[in-house]
Design an enzyme around this catalytic site. Structure first.
Site, mmCIF file in Angstrom:
data_model
loop_
_atom_site.group_PDB
_atom_site.id
_atom_site.type_symbol
_atom_site.label_atom_id
_atom_site.label_comp_id
_atom_site.label_asym_id
_atom_site.label_seq_id
_atom_site.Cartn_x
_atom_site.Cartn_y
_atom_site.Cartn_z
ATOM 1 N N LYS A 7 -12.664 -0.975 5.245
ATOM 2 C CA LYS A 7 -12.636 -1.665 4.444
ATOM 3 C C LYS A 7 -13.892 -2.855 4.342
ATOM 4 O O LYS A 7 -15.112 -2.573 5.036
ATOM 5 C CB LYS A 7 -11.522 -1.820 3.759
ATOM 6 C CG LYS A 7 -10.879 -1.506 2.619
ATOM 7 C CD LYS A 7 -9.781 0.322 2.873
ATOM 8 C CE LYS A 7 -9.952 0.253 2.051
ATOM 9 N NZ LYS A 7 -8.945 1.489 3.296
ATOM 10 N N TYR A 49 1.190 -1.320 0.012
ATOM 11 C CA TYR A 49 -0.010 -0.213 -0.324
ATOM 12 C C TYR A 49 0.667 1.535 -0.429
ATOM 13 O O TYR A 49 1.693 1.182 0.980
ATOM 14 C CB TYR A 49 -0.682 0.397 1.085
ATOM 15 C CG TYR A 49 -1.755 1.291 1.893
ATOM 16 C CD1 TYR A 49 -2.616 1.333 0.848
ATOM 17 C CD2 TYR A 49 -2.010 1.421 3.001
ATOM 18 C CE1 TYR A 49 -3.365 2.816 0.781
ATOM 19 C CE2 TYR A 49 -2.993 2.158 2.894
ATOM 20 C CZ TYR A 49 -3.585 2.741 2.467
ATOM 21 O OH TYR A 49 -5.132 4.333 1.759
#
Length: 393
Positions: A207, A110
């Site tokens: 998420k 990420y």
């Protein structure tokens, strides 16, 4: 008899002393917690980590319920909550390093994880090297005597390489290094890092675990010595998650099982359709045989989620505007894991150093939500047609 995972999703963290006779732990919006006596004050001060009211930064039943449920799902000794997924990642790393150390991070990590390593860690005189996400046991050749942490993310952001976590863990442990895994794509339902020897499992609960695109929250779960280090560092840094975000995430957790099954089913249908489209060069989905590390996914994972990427044939990133600007159901936006479908042009080449990224066309990251797959395919079909017409004009 042990409860099934579906049952544990429903009952986790719902202690009677926290729910007080209702189904969900209430939202405790608090700062100051009051003591009935000096004796109680002294008792709580002597053991501030106990799940009893002390000061709201230590949590209330709203946060404790979520921590306990996640700890059970992860198979951990404990879980700390954070105001974002990246806060969980960075604190996990910080808890295991010191000045002069060396850190290894997967090249597919990420982007904010890389920014942290190239920024704050660098100012702390901590060296970071990036490695091929498919390196497996050969990571032993990169480990140094002062390598304190190996950071993994499987599958990788944007490019979805599946890592050989057991092999990496084995090499790291032989070197005396800790392993941290960003497990957001899979959640604890599809992959349990701690069961494979990982020291700290990180989830961006924003998420899938929250699942409704309405909370910012992260978690880090750990065992043994890593748990002691993690919890101490998180407290010293003053990390805390707001009670409303903890409540919303707990509510999302209850339906995680059925939502993940729906995300998986929908994504496989749409990804298979995309694979046959003339405008699509490649589909990067771990469940597909030609995705890097597919055999590892098949060996270690219990399923797949709704996030994957496609590489378009020809064209450039500006050309993708013809497709994405007029999508009806797929909207552009960061994050993913909610009930809605998303599409995002993303260029991995800016954040690859160990294994340079090369593709013949632009990459689009796609999250498949809970809409009807026929409607999603229709939207993508129209978008791909606009893209093709743009290239031919």
């Amino acid at each position: 008899m042990s409860d099934s995972e579906d049952t544990r999703l429903i009952i986790g963290g719902r202690r009677k002393e926290w729910t007080h006779g209702v189904v969900n732990p209430p939202v405790y919006r608090a700062s100051t917690c009051l003591f009935e006596s000096y004796a109680e004050l002294r008792e709580r001060t002597a053991n501030p980590t106990a799940k009893k009211l002390f000061y709201a930064r230590k949590g209330t039943p709203t946060q404790w319920a979520l921590e306990e449920a996640l700890t059970d799902l992860e198979g951990a000794d404990g879980t700390m909550l954070f105001p974002s997924g990246i806060a969980a990642v960075t604190t996990a790393i910080l808890s295991l390093v010191k000045a002069g150390d060396h850190v290894l991070i997967t090249d597919s990590a990420y982007e904010p994880t890389r920014a942290f390593a190239n920024g704050l860690l660098k100012t702390m005189n901590i060296q970071t090297d990036y490695y091929d996400p498919l390196i497996g046991s050969d990571i032993s050749t990169l480990l140094k005597p002062n390598t304190s942490v190996v950071v993994t993310e499987s599958p990788g952001s944007l490019t979805f390489e599946v890592q050989d976590i057991p092999a990496i863990v084995k090499a790291a442990k032989a070197n005396g290094s800790y392993v941290v895994t960003d497990n957001t794509w899979a959640t604890p339902l599809l992959f349990k890092p701690l069961d494979h020897g990982v020291d700290i499992s990180v989830e961006a609960c924003t998420k899938y675990i929250g699942g409704h695109s309405d909370s910012m929250i992260g978690s880090a779960s750990a065992k043994g010595d890593a748990w002691k280090k993690l919890s101490k560092t998180a407290y010293q840094l003053g990390h805390m998650v707001a009670p409303d975000d903890a409540f919303l995430t707990s509510r999302g957790l209850r339906t995680l099982g059925i939502r993940m099954k729906a995300h998986e089913e929908n994504a496989l249908i749409v990804a298979a359709w995309l694979k046959d489209q003339p405008e699509v060069d490649k589909v990067l989905h771990p469940a597909f045989e030609d995705c890097p590390g597919h055999d590892l996914w098949e060996r270690d994972f219990a399923g797949s989620s709704g996030l994957f990427s496609i590489i378009l044939k020809g064209g450039t990133y500006p050309d993708t505007a013809a497709m994405v600007d007029r999508m009806r159901l797929f909207k552009m936006g960061f994050s993913w894991g909610g009930y809605e479908s998303l599409i995002l042009p993303a260029d991995p080449s800016h954040n690859r150093t160990a294994v340079p990224w090369a593709a013949d066309g632009p990459l689009l990251r796609i999250h498949i939500g809970l809409e009807g797959t026929d409607d999603l395919i229709q939207d993508l079909e129209a978008g791909l047609k606009r893209y093709s017409e743009r290239l031919s004009s």
